[in-house]
Design a protein around this motif. Structure first.
Motif, PDB file in Angstrom:
ATOM      1  N   GLN A   3       0.826  -1.200   0.000  1.00 51.87           N
ATOM      2  CA  GLN A   3       0.000   0.000   0.000  1.00 51.87           C
ATOM      3  C   GLN A   3       0.870   1.264   0.000  1.00 51.87           C
ATOM      4  O   GLN A   3       0.547   2.231  -0.688  1.00 51.87           O
ATOM      5  CB  GLN A   3      -0.938  -0.008   1.207  1.00 51.87           C
ATOM      6  N   PHE A  64      -4.837  13.063  -4.275  1.00 54.18           N
ATOM      7  CA  PHE A  64      -4.832  11.893  -3.396  1.00 54.18           C
ATOM      8  C   PHE A  64      -4.060  12.217  -2.112  1.00 54.18           C
ATOM      9  O   PHE A  64      -2.948  12.725  -2.161  1.00 54.18           O
ATOM     10  CB  PHE A  64      -4.199  10.688  -4.104  1.00 54.18           C
ATOM     11  N   GLU A  68      -5.709   9.517   4.322  1.00 55.11           N
ATOM     12  CA  GLU A  68      -7.172   9.497   4.393  1.00 55.11           C
ATOM     13  C   GLU A  68      -7.780   8.180   3.936  1.00 55.11           C
ATOM     14  O   GLU A  68      -8.785   7.742   4.462  1.00 55.11           O
ATOM     15  CB  GLU A  68      -7.747  10.643   3.556  1.00 55.11           C
ATOM     16  N   THR A  69      -7.228   7.578   2.931  1.00 51.18           N
ATOM     17  CA  THR A  69      -7.770   6.327   2.391  1.00 51.18           C
ATOM     18  C   THR A  69      -6.630   5.487   1.845  1.00 51.18           C
ATOM     19  O   THR A  69      -5.547   5.991   1.566  1.00 51.18           O
ATOM     20  CB  THR A  69      -8.804   6.612   1.284  1.00 51.18           C
ATOM     21  N   SER A  70      -6.898   4.216   1.684  1.00 53.88           N
ATOM     22  CA  SER A  70      -5.855   3.360   1.124  1.00 53.88           C
ATOM     23  C   SER A  70      -5.737   3.638  -0.371  1.00 53.88           C
ATOM     24  O   SER A  70      -6.749   3.955  -1.024  1.00 53.88           O
ATOM     25  CB  SER A  70      -6.185   1.887   1.362  1.00 53.88           C
ATOM     26  N   GLY A  73      -7.949   1.326  -2.376  1.00 53.98           N
ATOM     27  CA  GLY A  73      -9.356   1.698  -2.205  1.00 53.98           C
ATOM     28  C   GLY A  73      -9.706   2.936  -3.011  1.00 53.98           C
ATOM     29  O   GLY A  73     -10.797   3.025  -3.583  1.00 53.98           O
ATOM     30  N   TRP A  74      -8.783   3.901  -3.075  1.00 57.64           N
ATOM     31  CA  TRP A  74      -8.989   5.112  -3.856  1.00 57.64           C
ATOM     32  C   TRP A  74      -9.143   4.775  -5.338  1.00 57.64           C
ATOM     33  O   TRP A  74     -10.071   5.242  -5.995  1.00 57.64           O
ATOM     34  CB  TRP A  74      -7.817   6.061  -3.620  1.00 57.64           C
ATOM     35  N   GLN A  76      -9.942   1.832  -6.639  1.00 57.76           N
ATOM     36  CA  GLN A  76     -11.143   1.025  -6.828  1.00 57.76           C
ATOM     37  C   GLN A  76     -12.405   1.875  -6.761  1.00 57.76           C
ATOM     38  O   GLN A  76     -13.364   1.624  -7.492  1.00 57.76           O
ATOM     39  CB  GLN A  76     -11.179  -0.100  -5.798  1.00 57.76           C
ATOM     40  N   ALA A  77     -12.414   2.894  -5.919  1.00 55.37           N
ATOM     41  CA  ALA A  77     -13.581   3.782  -5.836  1.00 55.37           C
ATOM     42  C   ALA A  77     -13.752   4.559  -7.137  1.00 55.37           C
ATOM     43  O   ALA A  77     -14.883   4.721  -7.619  1.00 55.37           O
ATOM     44  CB  ALA A  77     -13.429   4.744  -4.650  1.00 55.37           C
TER      45      ALA A  77
END
Length: 179
Positions: A3, A64, A68-70, A73-74, A76-77
Motif C-alpha cells: 500500500q 490523493f 485518508e484512504t488506502s 481503495g482510492w 477502486q472507488a
C-alpha cells in the motif's frame, strides 16, 4: 505491491511521472478491469471505461491524500464510480424495445379513435376563433414545443408580449372548449 509503494506511485503520478503511471497501470489494471466488467457486464464497455478511469487517475492523482484512504481503495472507488456512472448513462435495451413496440402498436379501439377525432375537430374550431398569428403561436408552443423566446423571436415581439398572447389565447380556448 504494498500500500505504501502504491501510495508513493500515485504521489509521483500527481507530479506527472509517466513511469509511475505505467507501473500503476501494470499493477492495477487487471483488478480495475474486473470491477468494470462485473458492473457493466460488457467487455468492450469495460475496456472503454478502464481507459477513462486511468485518465481520471492521471488528472486526480495530485488530490490523493495517503493518510485518508488506502491507495487501492482510492483507485477502486474511482473505477466503481465511473462504471456505475456509465451504467446509469445507458438506456436499457428493454426500455427501447418497449418504446418501439408502443409506437408501432397503437391499436386504439374505434370508439377511442372517434372520440379523439372529435376532440381534434373541437380544438381546431376553437383555434380558428383566435387571430392567425396567435393560433400559430399556440400550436408551435404546445404542439411543437417551441419556447417563449423562440416564439417571441419568430413573431418579432417582446418576450412578455408573447407570454401574454399565449396566456390570453389559452383562456379563450378554455372558454370555447367548455361550451
Amino acid at each position: 505491491m504494498t500500500q505504501d509503494g502504491l501510495a508513493l506511485l500515485i504521489a509521483r503520478i500527481g507530479l506527472r511521472d509517466r513511469e509511475a503511471f505505467a507501473l500503476v497501470y501494470r499493477q492495477t489494471s487487471a483488478k480495475l478491469f474486473g470491477i468494470c466488467l462485473r458492473i457493466l457486464k460488457d467487455r468492450a464497455d469495460a475496456e472503454e471505461a478502464l481507459q477513462d478511469i486511468y485518465v481520471k487517475i492521471w488528472e486526480r492523482a495530485a488530490s490523493f491524500v495517503p493518510g485518508e484512504t488506502s491507495p487501492a481503495g482510492w483507485l477502486q472507488a474511482i473505477a466503481r464510480n465511473h462504471a456505475i456512472d456509465r451504467l446509469r448513462a445507458r438506456k436499457p435495451v428493454a426500455d427501447a424495445i418497449d418504446e418501439a413496440y408502443d409506437l408501432a402498436d397503437s391499436t386504439d379501439d374505434p370508439e377511442a379513435c372517434a372520440v379523439a377525432a372529435g376532440e381534434r375537430r373541437r380544438i381546431d374550431v376553437c383555434l380558428g376563433e383566435l387571430a392567425a398569428a396567435r393560433a400559430e403561436a399556440v400550436r408551435r408552443a404546445y404542439v411543437e414545443g417551441a419556447s417563449y423566446q423562440e416564439l417571441a423571436d419568430h413573431f418579432a415581439v417582446p418576450l412578455n408580449t408573447m407570454r401574454t398572447w399565449l396566456r390570453r389565447s389559452l383562456l379563450t380556448l378554455r372558454k370555447c372548449l367548455e361550451r
